[in-house]
Enzyme design. Sequence first.
Site, mmCIF file in Angstrom:
data_model
loop_
_atom_site.group_PDB
_atom_site.id
_atom_site.type_symbol
_atom_site.label_atom_id
_atom_site.label_comp_id
_atom_site.label_asym_id
_atom_site.label_seq_id
_atom_site.Cartn_x
_atom_site.Cartn_y
_atom_site.Cartn_z
ATOM 1 N N LYS A 185 0.883 -1.172 0.000
ATOM 2 C CA LYS A 185 0.000 0.000 0.000
ATOM 3 C C LYS A 185 0.914 1.212 0.000
ATOM 4 C CE LYS A 185 -2.320 3.095 1.646
ATOM 5 N NZ LYS A 185 -1.919 4.442 1.124
ATOM 6 N N GLU A 259 8.438 1.730 11.639
ATOM 7 C CA GLU A 259 9.466 2.774 11.533
ATOM 8 C C GLU A 259 8.706 4.091 11.539
ATOM 9 O OE1 GLU A 259 12.450 1.979 11.785
ATOM 10 O OE2 GLU A 259 12.613 -0.080 11.071
ATOM 11 N N CYS A 293 13.350 11.050 7.480
ATOM 12 C CA CYS A 293 13.015 10.794 8.883
ATOM 13 C C CYS A 293 14.207 11.025 9.804
ATOM 14 C CB CYS A 293 12.494 9.380 9.031
ATOM 15 S SG CYS A 293 13.562 8.182 8.236
ATOM 16 N N GLU A 392 7.836 17.060 15.204
ATOM 17 C CA GLU A 392 8.442 16.771 13.899
ATOM 18 C C GLU A 392 7.846 17.702 12.837
ATOM 19 O OE1 GLU A 392 7.384 13.057 11.878
ATOM 20 O OE2 GLU A 392 9.501 12.766 11.398
HETATM 21 P P1 NAD Z 1 1.477 8.672 7.272
HETATM 22 O O1 NAD Z 1 1.523 7.915 8.543
HETATM 23 O O2 NAD Z 1 0.521 9.781 7.133
HETATM 24 O O3 NAD Z 1 1.164 7.680 6.048
HETATM 25 C C1 NAD Z 1 1.957 6.538 5.791
HETATM 26 C C2 NAD Z 1 1.115 5.474 5.104
HETATM 27 O O4 NAD Z 1 0.112 5.010 6.016
HETATM 28 C C3 NAD Z 1 0.375 5.966 3.866
HETATM 29 O O5 NAD Z 1 0.439 4.955 2.883
HETATM 30 C C4 NAD Z 1 -1.056 6.143 4.377
HETATM 31 O O6 NAD Z 1 -2.039 6.031 3.388
HETATM 32 C C5 NAD Z 1 -1.169 5.019 5.376
HETATM 33 N N1 NAD Z 1 -2.172 5.212 6.420
HETATM 34 C C6 NAD Z 1 -2.674 6.373 6.907
HETATM 35 N N2 NAD Z 1 -3.582 6.126 7.881
HETATM 36 C C7 NAD Z 1 -3.651 4.776 8.012
HETATM 37 C C8 NAD Z 1 -4.377 3.898 8.869
HETATM 38 N N3 NAD Z 1 -5.226 4.351 9.801
HETATM 39 N N4 NAD Z 1 -4.192 2.570 8.739
HETATM 40 C C9 NAD Z 1 -3.303 2.080 7.835
HETATM 41 N N5 NAD Z 1 -2.600 2.867 6.988
HETATM 42 C C10 NAD Z 1 -2.755 4.196 7.085
HETATM 43 O O7 NAD Z 1 2.959 9.163 7.015
HETATM 44 P P2 NAD Z 1 3.482 10.124 5.852
HETATM 45 O O8 NAD Z 1 2.996 11.497 6.113
HETATM 46 O O9 NAD Z 1 3.222 9.466 4.543
HETATM 47 O O10 NAD Z 1 5.068 10.040 6.083
HETATM 48 C C11 NAD Z 1 5.803 10.916 6.895
HETATM 49 C C12 NAD Z 1 6.151 10.240 8.209
HETATM 50 O O11 NAD Z 1 6.909 9.054 7.971
HETATM 51 C C13 NAD Z 1 7.030 11.098 9.099
HETATM 52 O O12 NAD Z 1 6.547 11.042 10.409
HETATM 53 C C14 NAD Z 1 8.398 10.414 9.016
HETATM 54 O O13 NAD Z 1 9.234 10.610 10.129
HETATM 55 C C15 NAD Z 1 7.995 8.995 8.885
HETATM 56 N N6 NAD Z 1 9.087 8.195 8.328
HETATM 57 C C16 NAD Z 1 9.784 7.377 9.168
HETATM 58 C C17 NAD Z 1 10.861 6.628 8.679
HETATM 59 C C18 NAD Z 1 11.654 5.704 9.569
HETATM 60 O O14 NAD Z 1 12.465 4.945 9.067
HETATM 61 N N7 NAD Z 1 11.445 5.744 10.874
HETATM 62 C C19 NAD Z 1 11.186 6.715 7.325
HETATM 63 C C20 NAD Z 1 10.459 7.573 6.513
HETATM 64 C C21 NAD Z 1 9.401 8.315 7.024
#
Ligand code: NAD
Length: 488
Positions: A185, A259, A293, A392
Amino acid sequence: MQTTETKSKVKPIDCSHYINGKYVPSGSGKTFENINPATEEKLGDVQIGSKEEIDQAVSTARKALTGEWGDMPLTKRSAIIRKIGDVILERKEELAILESLDTGKPLSLSKKVDIDRAAYNFHFFADYMTTVGNETYQQDDIAIHYAVRRPVGVVGLINPWNLPLLLMTWKLAPALAAGNTVVMKPSEVTPMTATVLAQICSDAGVPDGVVNMVHGFGDTGAALSSHADVDAIAFTGETITGSAIMESAAPTLKKVSFELGGKNPNIIFADADLDDTIETTMRSSFMNQGEVCFCGSRIYVERAIYDEFLERFVAETKKLKVGDPFKDDTNIGALVSEEHYNKVLSYLDIAKEEGGNFLIGGTASKGFEKGFFVDPTIITGLGPDSRCVREEIFGPVVTVIPFDTEEEVLEQVNDTNYGLGASVWTSDIKRAHRFGGKIEAGMVWINTWFLRDLRTPFGGMKHSGIGREGGAHSLDFYSELSNITVKL
Ligand code: NAD
């Protein structure tokens, strides 16, 4: 210099689901528009998956666990996984262009970091699987115990938008290497390269049904994470989404690997090599528009070099060019979406209200009629309780705070719910070990940043993650161990 020609070599694509080896539309016929964040133009339509498509993808993945894929010798599976990496490199130019169109990041970065690393994820795990062994214990003359691995089953891979192909392949490669089948996804914000990846897997020889993909928003992801026939969820994204996924996965007791977000400190002692520190701090602050991140958005500088550091850091930041991701001299592209752009700008307002001094930046970039561009921003004068220091922002925005003692800065560094990454700059080897070991973060870099070896444990502690990925850690997540005891 202008690379419009490069861009026009590749057409943006519409994004359909990929189920059982075919691109398919949604039963509902619903789509949404994918927008180029640098131009605000429409790139294409993306299918919105519902529970119906998730059900189809999961049942296809379940069936594909046995038969050709389940019976495949490891050497053949590994050769296919290696081939996926090869095809990614063959299609590097196209994938890099799609990634930059989708994310707004400079094309040079897509090529150098995102696509090369995506290919390497497959090459690494192809090799890893054929060399790794399992535990064996001889218990005197009583018994021999040995462990065997089997795949976990159907794994859901849910990903964010900042490093779309790199992070999807970071999960897909070990999941396939361990013999699982998957439903991907991708982020709704950046769906294009994952769409191509599904076809690449097939072209490399992955049997139909092993790799599936459903596009959509959070509720599509929730349908996957709550699905009774999904055995594990590997998720990268926001901390708050991680909590929601944990809740929805709980009734069916899935394995989860998370993550999550971070607010990473970058601690600079007065004895650091300042040339090296500043060069790397430029990357750790502003690479990928600060949308990594691990970006070190909280910078702590020992007071003796605070002024000198700021002077040089600001001077280097002034040289950064914000602009068209497809121009060769662009350092900072567009933020990924209008929503994210507004979020980053709202933090700049908060910093103003909190009394921050803007040494550079602090606004949307001037001179762009369209697109979500924000100037690299350095803020001083904010205390440890400032929201900009604690939350963040995930944009090209850093705060800089002076410190006097190791104890004082350690307290500030660890005074956070996050625990993802940290960098420490010092030429005192004893301090490097002493201080580095006390930081509550999954990844601590000494005199460097984001230097990775894929065998090492990767991930965060506290609210930044659950579990680790990389080498044996990925293998542990994507497989189940059975211990066999043979009585002698
Ligand atoms: P997000 O959590 O908004 O979305 C990530 C994914 O989750 C998307 O595909 C989204 O459609 C899906 N999603 C959203 N709500 C959901 C739910 N209730 N159930 C299941 N899936 C759901 O994150 P984002 O805005 O796309 O990404 C940015 C974030 O990612 C930042 O917080 C960043 O720090 C983090 N990040 C962490 C790492 C790491 O390695 N720790 C790496 C990259 C990004």
